[in-house]
Design a protein around this motif. Structure first.
Motif, PDB file in Angstrom:
ATOM      1  N   THR A 117       4.929  15.694  -5.599  1.00 38.20           N
ATOM      2  CA  THR A 117       5.135  15.523  -7.033  1.00 38.20           C
ATOM      3  C   THR A 117       6.345  16.467  -7.526  1.00 38.20           C
ATOM      4  O   THR A 117       6.281  17.579  -7.113  1.00 38.20           O
ATOM      5  CB  THR A 117       4.055  15.541  -7.922  1.00 38.20           C
ATOM      6  N   TYR A 118       7.430  15.759  -8.160  1.00 40.66           N
ATOM      7  CA  TYR A 118       8.334  16.586  -8.654  1.00 40.66           C
ATOM      8  C   TYR A 118       8.796  15.848  -9.787  1.00 40.66           C
ATOM      9  O   TYR A 118       9.565  14.840  -9.805  1.00 40.66           O
ATOM     10  CB  TYR A 118       9.345  16.777  -7.769  1.00 40.66           C
ATOM     11  N   ILE A 119       8.276  16.127 -11.145  1.00 37.89           N
ATOM     12  CA  ILE A 119       8.482  15.102 -12.278  1.00 37.89           C
ATOM     13  C   ILE A 119       8.687  16.132 -13.490  1.00 37.89           C
ATOM     14  O   ILE A 119       8.536  17.504 -13.592  1.00 37.89           O
ATOM     15  CB  ILE A 119       7.124  14.453 -12.619  1.00 37.89           C
ATOM     16  N   ALA A 120       9.117  15.568 -14.710  1.00 38.75           N
ATOM     17  CA  ALA A 120       9.485  16.390 -16.094  1.00 38.75           C
ATOM     18  C   ALA A 120       8.345  15.885 -16.821  1.00 38.75           C
ATOM     19  O   ALA A 120       8.415  14.738 -17.208  1.00 38.75           O
ATOM     20  CB  ALA A 120      10.905  15.958 -16.293  1.00 38.75           C
ATOM     21  N   GLN A 121       7.756  16.853 -17.348  1.00 41.91           N
ATOM     22  CA  GLN A 121       6.574  16.246 -18.443  1.00 41.91           C
ATOM     23  C   GLN A 121       6.922  17.102 -19.768  1.00 41.91           C
ATOM     24  O   GLN A 121       7.597  18.023 -19.914  1.00 41.91           O
ATOM     25  CB  GLN A 121       5.447  16.962 -17.859  1.00 41.91           C
ATOM     26  N   SER A 122       6.841  16.404 -20.868  1.00 39.77           N
ATOM     27  CA  SER A 122       6.736  16.763 -22.078  1.00 39.77           C
ATOM     28  C   SER A 122       5.707  16.284 -23.015  1.00 39.77           C
ATOM     29  O   SER A 122       5.322  15.404 -22.750  1.00 39.77           O
ATOM     30  CB  SER A 122       7.974  16.585 -22.649  1.00 39.77           C
ATOM     31  N   GLY A 123       5.265  17.136 -24.106  1.00 37.67           N
ATOM     32  CA  GLY A 123       4.443  16.537 -24.827  1.00 37.67           C
ATOM     33  C   GLY A 123       4.149  17.315 -26.240  1.00 37.67           C
ATOM     34  O   GLY A 123       4.888  18.242 -26.414  1.00 37.67           O
ATOM     35  N   LEU A 124       2.968  16.940 -27.270  1.00 33.93           N
ATOM     36  CA  LEU A 124       2.904  17.703 -28.354  1.00 33.93           C
ATOM     37  C   LEU A 124       1.170  18.045 -28.157  1.00 33.93           C
ATOM     38  O   LEU A 124       0.474  17.284 -27.924  1.00 33.93           O
ATOM     39  CB  LEU A 124       3.074  16.652 -29.705  1.00 33.93           C
ATOM     40  N   ILE A 125       1.224  19.492 -28.405  1.00 39.25           N
ATOM     41  CA  ILE A 125      -0.121  19.917 -28.376  1.00 39.25           C
ATOM     42  C   ILE A 125      -0.388  20.689 -29.688  1.00 39.25           C
ATOM     43  O   ILE A 125       0.390  20.710 -30.909  1.00 39.25           O
ATOM     44  CB  ILE A 125      -0.203  21.094 -27.431  1.00 39.25           C
ATOM     45  N   GLY A 126      -1.709  21.143 -29.860  1.00 43.38           N
ATOM     46  CA  GLY A 126      -1.830  21.915 -31.179  1.00 43.38           C
ATOM     47  C   GLY A 126      -2.944  20.971 -31.869  1.00 43.38           C
ATOM     48  O   GLY A 126      -3.606  20.147 -31.262  1.00 43.38           O
ATOM     49  N   LYS A 127      -3.111  21.567 -33.034  1.00 44.20           N
ATOM     50  CA  LYS A 127      -4.514  20.665 -33.729  1.00 44.20           C
ATOM     51  C   LYS A 127      -4.352  19.079 -34.094  1.00 44.20           C
ATOM     52  O   LYS A 127      -5.258  18.483 -34.031  1.00 44.20           O
ATOM     53  CB  LYS A 127      -4.307  21.475 -35.304  1.00 44.20           C
ATOM     54  N   ASN A 128      -2.998  18.982 -34.453  1.00 41.68           N
ATOM     55  CA  ASN A 128      -2.706  17.412 -34.364  1.00 41.68           C
ATOM     56  C   ASN A 128      -2.040  16.794 -33.361  1.00 41.68           C
ATOM     57  O   ASN A 128      -1.156  15.676 -33.412  1.00 41.68           O
ATOM     58  CB  ASN A 128      -1.962  17.116 -35.816  1.00 41.68           C
ATOM     59  N   GLY A 129      -1.824  17.642 -32.139  1.00 41.50           N
ATOM     60  CA  GLY A 129      -1.118  17.064 -30.884  1.00 41.50           C
ATOM     61  C   GLY A 129      -1.700  15.903 -30.369  1.00 41.50           C
ATOM     62  O   GLY A 129      -3.026  15.572 -30.739  1.00 41.50           O
ATOM     63  N   ILE A 130      -1.118  15.179 -29.401  1.00 38.58           N
ATOM     64  CA  ILE A 130      -1.485  14.133 -28.630  1.00 38.58           C
ATOM     65  C   ILE A 130      -1.655  14.532 -27.088  1.00 38.58           C
ATOM     66  O   ILE A 130      -1.958  13.299 -26.472  1.00 38.58           O
ATOM     67  CB  ILE A 130      -0.759  13.037 -29.363  1.00 38.58           C
ATOM     68  N   ASP A 131      -1.507  15.606 -26.718  1.00 41.62           N
ATOM     69  CA  ASP A 131      -1.712  15.946 -25.377  1.00 41.62           C
ATOM     70  C   ASP A 131      -2.779  17.156 -25.236  1.00 41.62           C
ATOM     71  O   ASP A 131      -2.522  17.917 -25.965  1.00 41.62           O
ATOM     72  CB  ASP A 131      -0.248  16.005 -24.806  1.00 41.62           C
ATOM     73  N   SER A 132      -3.445  16.987 -24.398  1.00 40.09           N
ATOM     74  CA  SER A 132      -4.528  18.001 -23.751  1.00 40.09           C
ATOM     75  C   SER A 132      -4.983  17.721 -22.570  1.00 40.09           C
ATOM     76  O   SER A 132      -4.681  16.639 -21.930  1.00 40.09           O
ATOM     77  CB  SER A 132      -5.491  17.905 -24.943  1.00 40.09           C
ATOM     78  N   GLY A 202       7.489  21.308 -22.805  1.00 37.04           N
ATOM     79  CA  GLY A 202       8.353  20.727 -21.644  1.00 37.04           C
ATOM     80  C   GLY A 202       8.257  21.568 -20.546  1.00 37.04           C
ATOM     81  O   GLY A 202       8.429  22.741 -20.598  1.00 37.04           O
ATOM     82  N   GLN A 203       7.728  20.972 -19.463  1.00 34.01           N
ATOM     83  CA  GLN A 203       7.482  21.649 -18.322  1.00 34.01           C
ATOM     84  C   GLN A 203       8.133  20.848 -16.980  1.00 34.01           C
ATOM     85  O   GLN A 203       8.123  19.802 -17.154  1.00 34.01           O
ATOM     86  CB  GLN A 203       6.132  22.056 -17.987  1.00 34.01           C
ATOM     87  N   ILE A 204       8.364  21.668 -15.948  1.00 33.66           N
ATOM     88  CA  ILE A 204       8.723  20.904 -14.622  1.00 33.66           C
ATOM     89  C   ILE A 204       7.567  21.215 -13.498  1.00 33.66           C
ATOM     90  O   ILE A 204       7.523  22.288 -13.521  1.00 33.66           O
ATOM     91  CB  ILE A 204      10.072  21.378 -14.108  1.00 33.66           C
ATOM     92  N   LYS A 205       7.303  20.061 -13.147  1.00 30.68           N
ATOM     93  CA  LYS A 205       6.052  20.217 -11.954  1.00 30.68           C
ATOM     94  C   LYS A 205       6.386  19.824 -10.942  1.00 30.68           C
ATOM     95  O   LYS A 205       6.818  18.618 -10.507  1.00 30.68           O
ATOM     96  CB  LYS A 205       4.969  19.293 -12.786  1.00 30.68           C
ATOM     97  N   ASN A 273      10.278  30.561 -28.581  1.00 34.14           N
ATOM     98  CA  ASN A 273       9.666  29.795 -27.567  1.00 34.14           C
ATOM     99  C   ASN A 273       8.674  30.864 -26.822  1.00 34.14           C
ATOM    100  O   ASN A 273       9.125  31.920 -26.671  1.00 34.14           O
ATOM    101  CB  ASN A 273      10.523  29.119 -26.704  1.00 34.14           C
ATOM    102  N   ILE A 274       7.840  30.176 -25.980  1.00 35.05           N
ATOM    103  CA  ILE A 274       7.225  30.806 -24.666  1.00 35.05           C
ATOM    104  C   ILE A 274       7.440  30.098 -23.540  1.00 35.05           C
ATOM    105  O   ILE A 274       7.350  29.230 -23.176  1.00 35.05           O
ATOM    106  CB  ILE A 274       5.620  31.008 -25.010  1.00 35.05           C
ATOM    107  N   ILE A 275       7.962  31.209 -22.630  1.00 38.80           N
ATOM    108  CA  ILE A 275       8.329  30.597 -21.291  1.00 38.80           C
ATOM    109  C   ILE A 275       7.020  30.994 -20.371  1.00 38.80           C
ATOM    110  O   ILE A 275       6.496  32.077 -20.504  1.00 38.80           O
ATOM    111  CB  ILE A 275       9.583  31.672 -20.692  1.00 38.80           C
ATOM    112  N   TYR A 276       6.475  29.937 -19.876  1.00 41.59           N
ATOM    113  CA  TYR A 276       5.263  30.156 -19.078  1.00 41.59           C
ATOM    114  C   TYR A 276       5.500  29.398 -17.714  1.00 41.59           C
ATOM    115  O   TYR A 276       6.233  28.623 -17.352  1.00 41.59           O
ATOM    116  CB  TYR A 276       4.185  29.515 -19.915  1.00 41.59           C
ATOM    117  N   ASN A 286       4.000  24.792 -12.051  1.00 36.54           N
ATOM    118  CA  ASN A 286       4.485  24.187 -13.195  1.00 36.54           C
ATOM    119  C   ASN A 286       5.301  25.466 -14.045  1.00 36.54           C
ATOM    120  O   ASN A 286       4.923  26.529 -13.903  1.00 36.54           O
ATOM    121  CB  ASN A 286       3.440  23.938 -14.200  1.00 36.54           C
ATOM    122  N   ILE A 287       6.632  25.274 -14.287  1.00 43.51           N
ATOM    123  CA  ILE A 287       7.261  26.198 -14.903  1.00 43.51           C
ATOM    124  C   ILE A 287       7.880  25.595 -16.262  1.00 43.51           C
ATOM    125  O   ILE A 287       8.234  24.304 -16.380  1.00 43.51           O
ATOM    126  CB  ILE A 287       8.421  26.782 -14.289  1.00 43.51           C
ATOM    127  N   GLY A 288       7.588  26.143 -17.632  1.00 44.37           N
ATOM    128  CA  GLY A 288       7.861  25.419 -18.645  1.00 44.37           C
ATOM    129  C   GLY A 288       8.012  26.155 -19.994  1.00 44.37           C
ATOM    130  O   GLY A 288       8.114  27.470 -19.999  1.00 44.37           O
TER     131      GLY A 288
END
Length: 543
Positions: A117-132, A202-205, A273-276, A286-288
């Motif tokens: 696997t080598y893909i690019a992911q992105s999403g919305l997190i948090g109280k009203n996010g749509i990814d978890s 946004g992260q790269i996996k 931002n937070i680099i993680y 994962n790095i994002g």
């Protein structure tokens, strides 16, 4: 004799440098591939979603997507597949960069296979996010295939998701003609009476796999990042396994490197931002980045986004996204020397149009600049040879008294105005230039599949018929004949010197043709310079 020793010195330094690079690449433990690897990666599909600042996240219920087929997007540079579940880029083929020379298949950088696997992911997190970790948003699309038409400069691919509370999330991918970067925006339309709290990530996996580098081609595969305090830093897979990144910064970027190619997320430079990084089950890295929490007021529509680059290490294109992203073209500690060499190489190519001829011009330029030092080197060597009878007299006079012998020789050197180290300086100046050019040729994607003449169709790989390495050995042999070995040379050393042209020919057989071309032309120029300098020395009475 000094010249022969200098050749030995070059060989020793070069081999030592290559061995060190290979040891650096190989010392990291490589993860074993087990039968459960595939299942582990599939199970980790949602586990790698980063945790939001608000730990009490209330993820809305996901809706069923209209179609589970991957969304196809084709431009003049990219052939991309997007998964409607999460809106991840799961494949990216580089149309203008072929997998193999003279073949039609494009080079595929991002991909998702059962065992890799080598893909690019992105999403919305948090109280009203749509990814978890509980699930990803399932987007609806108007059609399954998009193509950038002739005469069209931009192409927008909208994916829509409506949460259970009625909030509409539109994820828009914007592709631009002639470019490898993709703009990814979330347009949130808050139809509720309450403000929304969410964060974009946004992260790269990528599945951790051994590097395909070797001693002569020490290429890097792994992560890299940039912060306000650190313009560029590699973060290897084994480092990710040992410790997760967590670096607050303004702006910054994250990337995965693979020799001539790079994928990178570049969030807005004026935001915090937070680099993680993280590793799932020891096999998937994962790095994002994770942006700050954003508030979308009741009835408001707000856009949150970032840039994603997937393509070659094109320094100009990378610099447009971030002033430090071009540093992924990593020249190592000699970057300060490699950068002007690269710019000079690009300048020559701009009006010649042939990378091989540009390398030849680089050789002439370097040798021309070093000519005064080369002349001083041969002059010093000639004077040293003429002092051999006097040196022998001192040896006979002082015998084993090294202290008196050393003092007497220093007085003689001072009187005769001879610097015993004068023959070494040009060698120590040429080695950094050689190594800097080596990294320019290793890192410059412009030389990938770049032809020269006749049988040389790719300057970034070895000569297929080994003509250049053989010619290099022949020119080294001629240089030896122009500089006969001293009769006082140690027999073992003399034997080694006789075999040096053969050893170097074998050594250069696995080097990129462009680098061997540089060395070969350097030898030819050196032979001409030797003839000219020796003729001038003989007129002065120096043999």
């Amino acid at each position: 004799m000094e010249s022969q020793r200098n050749i030995l010195l070059i060989a020793l330094l070069l081999v030592s440098y290559m061995i060190w690079n290979q040891w650096e690449a190989d010392k990291a433990p490589q993860p074993a591939v087990t039968e459960s690897t595939v299942a582990t990666q599939q199970a980790a599909q949602n586990d790698d979603v980063p945790v939001a600042d608000d730990s009490a996240a209330d993820v809305p219920e996901t809706h069923v997507v209209a179609s589970k087929e991957l969304i196809s997007v084709k431009t003049d540079q990219l052939d991309v597949l997007i998964n409607p579940v999460g809106g991840d880029i799961v494949q990216a083929a580089l149309v203008s960069h072929k997998l193999e020379l003279n073949k039609d298949d494009p080079f595929v950088l991002l991909e998702q296979k059962p065992d890799f696997t080598y893909i690019a992911q992105s999403g919305l997190i948090g109280k009203n996010g749509i990814d978890s970790a509980k699930g990803r948003a399932a987007f609806a699309v108007e059609k399954q295939a998009y193509t950038l038409a002739d005469g069209q400069d931009k192409l927008e691919v909208p994916l829509t998701y409506t949460a259970a509370n009625g909030v509409t999330y539109t994820k828009v991918f914007t592709f631009t003609k002639g470019k490898f970067d993709v703009r990814v925006d979330y347009r949130i339309h808050n139809t509720t009476a309450e403000p929304l709290q969410l964060q974009m990530y946004g992260q790269i996996k990528q599945t951790i796999k051994p590097s395909d580098s070797h001693m002569m081609m020490p290429t890097y595969r792994g992560g890299a990042f940039s912060t306000a305090d650190t313009r560029y830093e590699k973060y290897k897979f084994d480092e990710m396994q040992e410790k997760d990144l967590h670096k607050p910064t303004q702006g910054g970027w994250v990337a995965m490197l693979q020799h001539y190619f790079v994928s990178a997320w570049v969030p807005p430079a004026d935001e915090q931002n937070i680099i993680y990084s993280s590793v799932n089950n020891g096999t998937v890295a994962n790095i994002g980045f994770r942006g700050i929490a954003q508030t979308v007021a009741a009835g408001e529509t707000k856009t949150i986004g970032a840039d994603f680059y997937v393509g070659p290490k094109d320094q100009a294109a990378l610099s447009e996204l971030s002033e430090s992203l071009n540093l992924v073209v990593d020249y190592g500690v000699l970057w300060w020397l490699a950068v002007p060499i690269y710019k000079l190489l690009m300048f020559f190519h701009s009006f010649i149009g042939n990378w091989g001829l540009s390398i030849i011009l680089i050789t002439f330029t370097v040798r021309g600049i070093l000519f005064p030092l080369t002349k001083a080197q041969y002059t010093s060597m000639a004077r040293m040879r003429n002092l051999q009878p006097k040196i022998q007299e001192l040896k006979d006079r002082f015998g084993d008294d090294r202290q008196k012998m050393g003092q007497a020789m220093m007085e003689m050197y001072k009187k005769e105005k001879v610097n015993p180290m004068g023959g070494c300086l040009p060698i120590f100046l040429q080695m950094p230039i050689f190594l800097a050019l080596y990294w320019v040729l290793m890192e410059s994607v412009e030389l990938r599949h770049a032809p020269f003449i006749f049988w040389i169709h790719d300057l970034s790989v070895q000569d297929p018929y080994y003509v250049l390495p053989i010619l290099n050995g022949i020119t080294m042999y001629i240089m030896q004949k122009l500089q006969p070995m001293s009769p006082t040379m140690d027999p073992m050393q003399a034997k080694m010197m006789q075999w040096m042209p053969v050893i170097f020919s074998l050594f250069f057989m696995v080097f990129p043709a462009g680098l061997v071309l540089y060395w070969l032309m350097g030898n030819i120029v050196a032979i001409i310079q030797q003839k000219v300098i020796y003729a001038g020395l003989e007129k002065k009475g120096l043999k």
